[in-house]
Design a protein around this motif. Sequence first.
Motif, PDB file in Angstrom:
ATOM      1  N   HIS A 130      35.496  31.850  41.443  1.00  0.00           N
ATOM      2  CA  HIS A 130      35.675  33.089  40.674  1.00  0.00           C
ATOM      3  C   HIS A 130      35.031  33.001  39.289  1.00  0.00           C
ATOM      4  O   HIS A 130      35.592  33.490  38.304  1.00  0.00           O
ATOM      5  CB  HIS A 130      37.164  33.415  40.548  1.00  0.00           C
ATOM      6  CG  HIS A 130      37.805  33.778  41.856  1.00  0.00           C
ATOM      7  ND1 HIS A 130      39.033  34.408  41.928  1.00  0.00           N
ATOM      8  CD2 HIS A 130      37.397  33.607  43.141  1.00  0.00           C
ATOM      9  CE1 HIS A 130      39.355  34.604  43.198  1.00  0.00           C
ATOM     10  NE2 HIS A 130      38.366  34.112  43.961  1.00  0.00           N
ATOM     11  N   GLU A 153      36.311  36.542  37.868  1.00  0.00           N
ATOM     12  CA  GLU A 153      36.563  37.399  39.028  1.00  0.00           C
ATOM     13  C   GLU A 153      38.013  37.841  39.103  1.00  0.00           C
ATOM     14  O   GLU A 153      38.319  38.951  39.562  1.00  0.00           O
ATOM     15  CB  GLU A 153      36.159  36.667  40.307  1.00  0.00           C
ATOM     16  CG  GLU A 153      36.174  37.547  41.546  1.00  0.00           C
ATOM     17  CD  GLU A 153      35.588  36.841  42.761  1.00  0.00           C
ATOM     18  OE1 GLU A 153      35.888  37.273  43.893  1.00  0.00           O
ATOM     19  OE2 GLU A 153      34.828  35.865  42.584  1.00  0.00           O
ATOM     20  N   ALA A 169      34.502  41.297  41.641  1.00  0.00           N
ATOM     21  CA  ALA A 169      33.126  40.833  41.818  1.00  0.00           C
ATOM     22  C   ALA A 169      32.509  41.497  43.032  1.00  0.00           C
ATOM     23  O   ALA A 169      33.210  41.881  43.977  1.00  0.00           O
ATOM     24  CB  ALA A 169      33.087  39.311  41.975  1.00  0.00           C
TER      25      ALA A 169
END
Length: 400
Positions: A177, A267, A272
Motif C-alpha cells: 500500500h 493506499e 489506489a
Amino acid sequence: MARQLALLLGGVAAVVSAAAMLWTQGASLPASAAAPRTAPASAVYEAASTAMPAAGPSKNGVSTFPLAPTDADMQRVAAYWSPERLKQASSYEPSTKPSPPGKSASKSPAKAEVKGPARGSATTSAFEVPKGTATPSGRAPLSAPAPTAPPMVGKVFFKVGEKEYWCSASAVHSRYHNLVATAGHCAYALGQDKPVENWIFIPSYHDGVTNAGIFVGNTLYMQEDFAGQGDFDRDYAFVTVHRGFTWQAYKDGAQVKYRAVSAGRLEDKVGAFQFSSNKPIGRPVDAFGYPAGANPDGSRPYDGQTVKSCTGTTEKKFVSAPTWQLEHGVRLPGCTFTSGASGGPWVVGYNAAKRTGYLIGVTSLTWNLNGGGKLDAISAPYFNTLTQRVYLQAARQSTS
C-alpha cells in the motif's frame, strides 16, 4: 498547416491555502521509531524502510534509484517542503538525453539513443510530427473538472538543480500500500542524468490543501531504457513512499509549534488504482491530471489547482515521435490538457462512485495535431510486459 508535438512539462506555481500553513522553521519531525501499522490521528509520524535497494546495474531491465531510503533522509525531505516552497514550484522543462560521443540516433524496439538535446518550453518550442500520423477522429473527449475527483490522484513535487517543480501522479495498488505511478521525466532528470531530489507525493491535492498527507519518496523504479537511453516509450516510473504525515499545531507553553502527525500508508488513506498492462488500444479511457501551462497561442485554460479529466477513446494505432524516441505511443485525441498533467493516470473502467479503475498509462506528451493555437491531444507510453516487470519489482518493496 504542419502538425506539431509538444512535451508536457510540470506546471505553474501552486497557491498554498491556510490549511497547508501548519509549518514553521522551528517545526521538527520526531525521532525515528517503528510506526504502528494503523496509527491513530494523534500519532506522531515515524518511518523506517524495511527493504532498501541500492542503486546499481539494472536487473531484468529495471533500474532502481534510492530517493530518500532512510529515516533520516525522509525527515530531511519532509522538512524541506515548507508551504512557501510548494507555492513556488513551477513547470518542469525536461530535455532529451544527449547521446554519447560517436553514437547515432538509431533505435530498435528495446534500445534508443537520442541525437542531441532538445530544450525549451513545449508550448513555445514545437516539434514536427512525422508524416502519416493520424489526426483526431470521432467525437472529441470531454476536458472538464473531474466531477468526483479520484482521491488517489495528486501532485508530485521535486527539485532539479536549485529550483522546485511539480507534475501529476496517482497511487497504484501494491501489497504494501505504498506505491505511486508517474511519468519517468517527473522522477529522473535526463538533462542531468540522475534522479530528481526531494521527491514527494501529495494525493487529493487541491488549491494548496495537503490534508490527505505528504508522502516522501523512498525508491524509484524505472525501465532501464528511460534513464539509460532517454526512450520515451518507457516514460513511466513507480516510486515507493514512506508513511505520510500532516502538520499539527500544538502549544509549548505560550509558543505555538508544529509537529508531523501520521497519515498512515498511502493506499489505506486514499485508495489506489489497479495496475494493468497489454490492453488493446482503441478503447474508452479517463485521463486525470493538473494541467496548468499555456497553449501555443498563449492562452491558459487551466490553473493547475484542481484535478481535471479527459474522457474519450484512444486511437486504434500506435503513434510515434522520433525526437523523443517514441514508437509505440497511445494517443487520446481531443484532450486539451496543457503542461502540468504530465504523469497523470490513464484509467479504464473507472467507477466514480466506487472510485476504482485500472491504470493503463500515464500522460507523457501533449500534441498540437492541427497546427492551430490550442493543444488537442495527449499521449502515454504503452504499458506492456516491460512495464509490468518494473511495476512488480516496485510492488515487492516494503516501507514503514
